[in-house]
Write a protein that holds these residues in place. Structure first.
Motif, PDB file in Angstrom:
ATOM      1  N   ILE A  53       0.848  -1.181   0.000  1.00 48.93           N
ATOM      2  CA  ILE A  53       0.000   0.000   0.000  1.00 48.93           C
ATOM      3  C   ILE A  53       0.892   1.242   0.000  1.00 48.93           C
ATOM      4  O   ILE A  53       1.707   1.439   0.902  1.00 48.93           O
ATOM      5  CB  ILE A  53      -0.935   0.015   1.228  1.00 48.93           C
ATOM      6  N   GLN A  54       0.719   2.072  -1.025  1.00 45.18           N
ATOM      7  CA  GLN A  54       1.549   3.256  -1.211  1.00 45.18           C
ATOM      8  C   GLN A  54       0.680   4.502  -1.261  1.00 45.18           C
ATOM      9  O   GLN A  54      -0.345   4.529  -1.936  1.00 45.18           O
ATOM     10  CB  GLN A  54       2.329   3.123  -2.522  1.00 45.18           C
ATOM     11  N   ASP A  55       1.102   5.542  -0.538  1.00 44.66           N
ATOM     12  CA  ASP A  55       0.419   6.826  -0.593  1.00 44.66           C
ATOM     13  C   ASP A  55       0.628   7.424  -1.979  1.00 44.66           C
ATOM     14  O   ASP A  55       1.764   7.609  -2.417  1.00 44.66           O
ATOM     15  CB  ASP A  55       0.970   7.755   0.482  1.00 44.66           C
ATOM     16  N   GLU A  56      -0.459   7.719  -2.657  1.00 44.70           N
ATOM     17  CA  GLU A  56      -0.388   8.229  -4.028  1.00 44.70           C
ATOM     18  C   GLU A  56       0.349   9.559  -4.123  1.00 44.70           C
ATOM     19  O   GLU A  56       1.142   9.782  -5.043  1.00 44.70           O
ATOM     20  CB  GLU A  56      -1.800   8.379  -4.596  1.00 44.70           C
ATOM     21  N   SER A  57       0.118  10.435  -3.165  1.00 45.27           N
ATOM     22  CA  SER A  57       0.701  11.771  -3.280  1.00 45.27           C
ATOM     23  C   SER A  57       2.164  11.837  -2.843  1.00 45.27           C
ATOM     24  O   SER A  57       2.966  12.510  -3.477  1.00 45.27           O
ATOM     25  CB  SER A  57      -0.133  12.802  -2.519  1.00 45.27           C
ATOM     26  N   SER A  58       2.532  11.138  -1.778  1.00 42.14           N
ATOM     27  CA  SER A  58       3.907  11.231  -1.259  1.00 42.14           C
ATOM     28  C   SER A  58       4.826  10.133  -1.791  1.00 42.14           C
ATOM     29  O   SER A  58       6.044  10.287  -1.767  1.00 42.14           O
ATOM     30  CB  SER A  58       3.905  11.171   0.269  1.00 42.14           C
ATOM     31  N   GLY A  59       4.244   9.015  -2.205  1.00 40.48           N
ATOM     32  CA  GLY A  59       5.052   7.872  -2.623  1.00 40.48           C
ATOM     33  C   GLY A  59       5.489   6.993  -1.466  1.00 40.48           C
ATOM     34  O   GLY A  59       6.115   5.954  -1.675  1.00 40.48           O
ATOM     35  N   LEU A  63      -8.561   3.467   3.231  1.00 42.15           N
ATOM     36  CA  LEU A  63      -7.632   3.627   2.124  1.00 42.15           C
ATOM     37  C   LEU A  63      -8.439   3.662   0.839  1.00 42.15           C
ATOM     38  O   LEU A  63      -8.983   2.641   0.405  1.00 42.15           O
ATOM     39  CB  LEU A  63      -6.640   2.458   2.096  1.00 42.15           C
ATOM     40  N   ARG A  64      -8.550   4.846   0.228  1.00 41.30           N
ATOM     41  CA  ARG A  64      -9.292   5.001  -1.023  1.00 41.30           C
ATOM     42  C   ARG A  64      -8.374   4.670  -2.192  1.00 41.30           C
ATOM     43  O   ARG A  64      -7.326   5.290  -2.370  1.00 41.30           O
ATOM     44  CB  ARG A  64      -9.822   6.415  -1.167  1.00 41.30           C
ATOM     45  N   VAL A  65      -8.789   3.714  -2.978  1.00 42.81           N
ATOM     46  CA  VAL A  65      -7.968   3.236  -4.085  1.00 42.81           C
ATOM     47  C   VAL A  65      -7.924   4.275  -5.204  1.00 42.81           C
ATOM     48  O   VAL A  65      -8.949   4.785  -5.641  1.00 42.81           O
ATOM     49  CB  VAL A  65      -8.521   1.905  -4.639  1.00 42.81           C
ATOM     50  N   ARG A  66      -6.717   4.578  -5.633  1.00 41.69           N
ATOM     51  CA  ARG A  66      -6.513   5.459  -6.776  1.00 41.69           C
ATOM     52  C   ARG A  66      -6.025   4.669  -7.988  1.00 41.69           C
ATOM     53  O   ARG A  66      -6.338   5.001  -9.117  1.00 41.69           O
ATOM     54  CB  ARG A  66      -5.506   6.567  -6.435  1.00 41.69           C
ATOM     55  N   GLU A  67      -5.266   3.597  -7.734  1.00 42.38           N
ATOM     56  CA  GLU A  67      -4.732   2.783  -8.824  1.00 42.38           C
ATOM     57  C   GLU A  67      -4.250   1.459  -8.252  1.00 42.38           C
ATOM     58  O   GLU A  67      -3.716   1.415  -7.148  1.00 42.38           O
ATOM     59  CB  GLU A  67      -3.555   3.524  -9.468  1.00 42.38           C
ATOM     60  N   ILE A  68      -4.462   0.385  -9.008  1.00 42.20           N
ATOM     61  CA  ILE A  68      -3.919  -0.919  -8.633  1.00 42.20           C
ATOM     62  C   ILE A  68      -2.992  -1.366  -9.750  1.00 42.20           C
ATOM     63  O   ILE A  68      -3.395  -1.421 -10.915  1.00 42.20           O
ATOM     64  CB  ILE A  68      -5.024  -1.974  -8.403  1.00 42.20           C
ATOM     65  N   ARG A  69      -1.755  -1.682  -9.371  1.00 45.34           N
ATOM     66  CA  ARG A  69      -0.781  -2.190 -10.328  1.00 45.34           C
ATOM     67  C   ARG A  69      -0.469  -3.639  -9.976  1.00 45.34           C
ATOM     68  O   ARG A  69      -0.524  -4.033  -8.815  1.00 45.34           O
ATOM     69  CB  ARG A  69       0.514  -1.380 -10.286  1.00 45.34           C
ATOM     70  N   LEU A  73       0.561  -3.587  -6.171  1.00 43.01           N
ATOM     71  CA  LEU A  73       0.900  -2.278  -5.632  1.00 43.01           C
ATOM     72  C   LEU A  73      -0.387  -1.473  -5.688  1.00 43.01           C
ATOM     73  O   LEU A  73      -0.926  -1.241  -6.775  1.00 43.01           O
ATOM     74  CB  LEU A  73       1.991  -1.599  -6.457  1.00 43.01           C
ATOM     75  N   VAL A  74      -0.893  -1.105  -4.523  1.00 40.70           N
ATOM     76  CA  VAL A  74      -2.154  -0.362  -4.461  1.00 40.70           C
ATOM     77  C   VAL A  74      -1.818   1.063  -4.037  1.00 40.70           C
ATOM     78  O   VAL A  74      -1.356   1.298  -2.920  1.00 40.70           O
ATOM     79  CB  VAL A  74      -3.146  -1.017  -3.477  1.00 40.70           C
ATOM     80  N   ARG A  75      -2.030   1.983  -4.949  1.00 41.73           N
ATOM     81  CA  ARG A  75      -1.781   3.407  -4.684  1.00 41.73           C
ATOM     82  C   ARG A  75      -3.081   3.996  -4.154  1.00 41.73           C
ATOM     83  O   ARG A  75      -4.133   3.812  -4.758  1.00 41.73           O
ATOM     84  CB  ARG A  75      -1.278   4.086  -5.946  1.00 41.73           C
TER      85      ARG A  75
END
Length: 129
Positions: free
Chosen positions: A16-22, A65-71, A80-82
């Motif tokens: 789980i990765q923070d979309e904005s900060s990485g 955790l609101r999903v923005r993208e799943i890789r 990898l869930v952003r």
């Protein structure tokens, strides 16, 4: 795309990765059902190995955790869930990230972050460590 859930006994790791900060916030596991539920709701749902059931991150804390993208990785056996992390932190110990300690060369660990919330207030004393 078909995720290879069978390689690891029905579960795949989900970073789980923070979309904005990485920043990497946590690692959890998902099965086919929890991935489907994650995609349906737009909020991360894991499979709890200790409780042997699905659990939605934030169901007791409200820190979802609101999903923005799943890789998916090249072997189709890790995700990898952003996300957009809602709330002051992800870790049940009160930190923004579960990765709040750094291992020293001698094997010791040093806390490298500050608590962002009180786990006792959020979870009660039996959950907090």
């Amino acid at each position: 795309m078909k995720i290879d859930f069978q390689k690891s006994g029905g579960l795949v790791p989900a970073i789980i990765q923070d979309e904005s900060s990485g920043d990497v916030l946590m690692l959890g596991f998902v099965n086919a059902e929890s991935l489907t539920e994650t995609q349906r709701t737009g909020e991360v749902v894991f499979f709890s190995r200790s409780r042997n059931k699905l659990w939605k991150k934030g169901e007791s804390s409200g820190h979802v955790l609101r999903v923005r993208e799943i890789r998916v990785d090249c072997d189709a056996d890790a995700l990898l869930v952003r996300v957009e992390a809602v709330g002051p932190g992800v870790c049940h110990e009160g930190y923004q990230s579960c990765f709040f300690r750094r291992l020293d060369k001698d094997g010791g660990a040093a806390v490298i972050a500050e608590r962002t919330f009180s786990p006792e207030k959020v979870y009660g004393s039996e959950k907090a460590r």
